[in-house]
Design an enzyme around this catalytic site. Structure first.
Site, PDB file in Angstrom:
ATOM      1  CB  CYS A  16      73.064  74.158  78.408  1.00  0.00           C
ATOM      2  SG  CYS A  16      74.544  73.387  77.835  1.00  0.00           S
ATOM      3  N   GLY A  44      69.997  77.839  82.004  1.00  0.00           N
ATOM      4  CA  GLY A  44      69.806  78.273  80.625  1.00  0.00           C
ATOM      5  C   GLY A  44      68.370  78.653  80.379  1.00  0.00           C
ATOM      6  CG  ASN A 118      76.716  71.981  81.120  1.00  0.00           C
ATOM      7  OD1 ASN A 118      76.730  71.701  82.304  1.00  0.00           O
ATOM      8  ND2 ASN A 118      76.950  73.203  80.701  1.00  0.00           N
ATOM      9  N   GLY A 119      78.797  72.744  78.283  1.00  0.00           N
ATOM     10  CA  GLY A 119      80.216  73.100  78.274  1.00  0.00           C
ATOM     11  C   GLY A 119      80.610  73.710  76.946  1.00  0.00           C
ATOM     12  CB  CYS A 252      83.552  75.273  86.461  1.00  0.00           C
ATOM     13  SG  CYS A 252      83.030  77.000  86.428  1.00  0.00           S
ATOM     14  CE1 TYR A 258      77.688  85.479  89.081  1.00  0.00           C
ATOM     15  CE2 TYR A 258      76.516  83.874  87.777  1.00  0.00           C
ATOM     16  CZ  TYR A 258      76.834  85.180  88.038  1.00  0.00           C
ATOM     17  OH  TYR A 258      76.307  86.177  87.270  1.00  0.00           O
ATOM     18  CB  SER A 302      73.461  87.103  93.514  1.00  0.00           C
ATOM     19  OG  SER A 302      73.314  88.508  93.630  1.00  0.00           O
ATOM     20  CG  ASP A 364      76.108  90.710  94.232  1.00  0.00           C
ATOM     21  OD1 ASP A 364      75.673  89.538  94.242  1.00  0.00           O
ATOM     22  OD2 ASP A 364      75.779  91.528  93.368  1.00  0.00           O
ATOM     23  CG  ASP A 365      77.127  86.182  93.042  1.00  0.00           C
ATOM     24  OD1 ASP A 365      77.289  87.281  92.481  1.00  0.00           O
ATOM     25  OD2 ASP A 365      76.300  85.334  92.644  1.00  0.00           O
ATOM     26  CB  CYS A 401      84.785  81.330  80.968  1.00  0.00           C
ATOM     27  SG  CYS A 401      84.507  79.551  81.068  1.00  0.00           S
ATOM     28  CB  CYS A 452      88.855  75.529  86.069  1.00  0.00           C
ATOM     29  SG  CYS A 452      89.144  76.911  84.935  1.00  0.00           S
ATOM     30  CB  CYS A 455      87.160  83.581  85.103  1.00  0.00           C
ATOM     31  SG  CYS A 455      86.438  82.531  86.317  1.00  0.00           S
TER      32      CYS A 455
HETATM   33  S1  SF4 Z   1      87.385  79.966  83.458  1.00  0.00           S
HETATM   34 FE1  SF4 Z   1      86.113  80.440  85.294  1.00  0.00          FE
HETATM   35  S2  SF4 Z   1      84.000  80.131  84.632  1.00  0.00           S
HETATM   36 FE2  SF4 Z   1      85.337  79.123  83.113  1.00  0.00          FE
HETATM   37  S3  SF4 Z   1      85.508  76.976  83.772  1.00  0.00           S
HETATM   38 FE3  SF4 Z   1      87.230  78.082  84.668  1.00  0.00          FE
HETATM   39  S4  SF4 Z   1      86.457  78.744  86.695  1.00  0.00           S
HETATM   40 FE4  SF4 Z   1      84.685  78.179  85.484  1.00  0.00          FE
END
Ligand code: SF4
Length: 474
Positions: A16, A44, A118-119, A252, A258, A302, A364-365, A401, A452, A455
């Site tokens: 969101c 969102g 958000n999160g 993130c 993205y 994208s 593409d991304d 994620c 982070c 993923c």
């Molecule tokens: S796991 Fe991937 S999508 Fe989720 S917060 Fe970490 S980097 Fe972002």
């Protein structure tokens, strides 16, 4: 793939986006929130809502669907108020439906409170169980409601102490806008997963997930809410305090390459330039491997910025040999392969005069399930392309994620089943190349203890609950 979904199933979705306003004298709060949320619609599309101070209480209006659906009401509403918050939502946690739309609004022993989140809270199962066993009654399945229960049950005195107490055991990603009576409190979790910005405009303070949300109001000077920072804006003005520092930061990386709108500045970087730099790195990788296509094309929209970066470094023409039907709307899950292919063919079209006889790099991304990429390769070859080389401006996506992005299960992610050569064979491309994680970190100035990337590498920055750890082992 972009947030509108080129994949035959829905593309990756964000949880969101947030908007907030606090003014010394009343402003047209519905209108202001409408413009800020409209600018952040990409964060969102399932539901939207606003809440604002009215008399001694709060009013709210929540709807399913896009922000444009509220235009008639919110733009004409003329609700003059000193404070309001807003939210756009895609349900990654707690399910869809109007019951889980935000802001969550309550009257409790601490006053009238509206909260927009958000999160995802990564230890929400444990926190919810503890509250439930202690007698809390939940009205939604959203993890955001947990925060309100913890505020209500806190025995601390004063809003700052209550916020500290309520968030003391909360782990994971939370950027929050809290309207508490007539005070606005803007909070970013200590790891800083999700972006959050604040700006001053015509004597009022505004907050939004992205700078594009704030700049919808004018050319504002935006400042990032720092990880762990809580900003309180009340009749006395603005002040901030910090939650206990985390052992590391975890911005993130998906936000940069993205999700965020290209005109936004996220984590101190231009999203536009960040994506261009990823495309440039892809071109360097191909140069080093001795590969030079006749032209480079994006998967619209994208891959556009990365393709521009690729073209500049590779010294090859940039072409829009794949066009998108902007009236095709969002993708939705089609039950059969034939229907899925038809849905993509309704949306994307190859231009034979551009692609025929050419060796093409198509950018593409990300690659999620691989189904749409296969159809795109087929479209280009049907239009006469001599060879099609798929280039992804991100590493291989392998892990789900737990912090607010809806990534499919490990089984669904094609990179868990196939290496790049196998993916190329599966989608009938002449080659497939990803960007290594170290290269992406270098391009995006994203050191390990600051961002982070779980993923991609499975290194989650917070402890996972037992179920989630088992899921991870599967
Ligand atoms: S796991 Fe991937 S999508 Fe989720 S917060 Fe970490 S980097 Fe972002």
């Amino acid at each position: 793939m972009n947030t509108e979904g080129n994949e035959s199933g829905p593309a990756l979705k964000h949880h969101c986006g947030l908007a907030a306003v606090r003014a010394a004298t009343p402003v047209d709060v519905q209108q202001k929130l409408f413009y800020m949320l409209f600018a952040q619609q990409h964060r969102g599309q399932e539901a939207c809502g606003i809440a604002w101070r009215h008399g001694n209480g709060l009013r709210f209006d929540k709807r399913l669907g896009m922000v444009s659906g509220a235009a008639e009401s919110w733009l004409a509403g003329k609700a003059e108020s000193t404070a309001g918050i807003g939210h756009v939502r895609y349900a990654t946690h707690g399910g869809g439906g109007i019951a889980n739309a935000q802001p969550v609004v309550v009257d409790c022993n601490k006053g009238s409170i509206a909260l927009a989140h958000n999160g995802n809270i990564s230890n929400s199962d444990r926190l919810r169980t503890a509250l439930f066993e202690g007698g809390s009654i939940f009205q939604t399945t959203s993890d955001s409601e947990i925060l309100l229960h913890r505020i209500s049950r806190s025995t601390a005195a004063g809003k700052e102490a209550i916020i500290r107490d309520a968030l003391s055991e909360v782990e994971g990603a939370y950027s929050l806008c809290v309207l508490w009576d007539n005070d606005l409190i803007v909070i970013r979790d200590p790891m800083g997963f999700r972006p959050l910005y604040i700006a001053q405009h015509e004597g009022a303070w505004y907050a939004a997930s992205e700078t594009c949300g704030l700049r919808a109001l004018g050319p504002l000077d935006c400042r990032e809410v720092q990880p762990g920072e809580c900003i309180v804006i009340d009749d006395a003005g603005l002040r901030s305090f910090f939650l206990p520092a985390a052992s590391r930061r975890a911005r993130c990386i998906f936000e940069l390459f993205y999700f965020a709108r290209p005109d936004s500045t996220i984590f101190g970087q231009s999203v536009y330039l960040a994506r261009q730099s990823l495309g440039a790195a892809l071109a360097e990788q191909d140069n080093a491997a001795g590969f030079k296509p006749d032209l480079v094309m994006p998967v619209p929209d994208s891959g556009t910025l990365a393709a521009l970066g690729y073209a500049a470094v590779a010294g090859v023409p940039f072409a829009l040999g794949l066009t998108r039907n902007h009236y095709a709307g969002r993708s939705f899950i089609m039950p059969t392969k034939t229907e899925r292919e038809l849905a993509v063919r309704m949306k994307l079209h190859a231009v034979p005069e551009v692609v025929a006889g050419k060796d093409i790099a198509i950018i593409d991304d990300s690659l999620v399930r691989g189904t749409t990429s296969g159809i795109i390769v087929r479209l280009l070859k049907e239009a006469g392309a001599r060879s099609v080389h798929v280039r992804l401006s991100s590493p291989e996506l392998r892990w789900p994620c737990y912090y607010g992005i809806d990534i499919p299960t490990r089984e669904e992610l094609i990179s868990n089943r196939m290496n790049p050569e196998q993916v190329a064979a599966f989608i009938a491309a002449n080659s497939v190349c990803f960007l290594p994680l170290e290269t992406m970190r270098r391009c995006l100035k994203a050191p390990e203890n600051e961002f982070c990337c779980a993923c991609f590498d499975g290194h989650y920055p917070t402890p996972l609950g037992v179920c989630r750890a088992l899921e991870r082992e599967e």
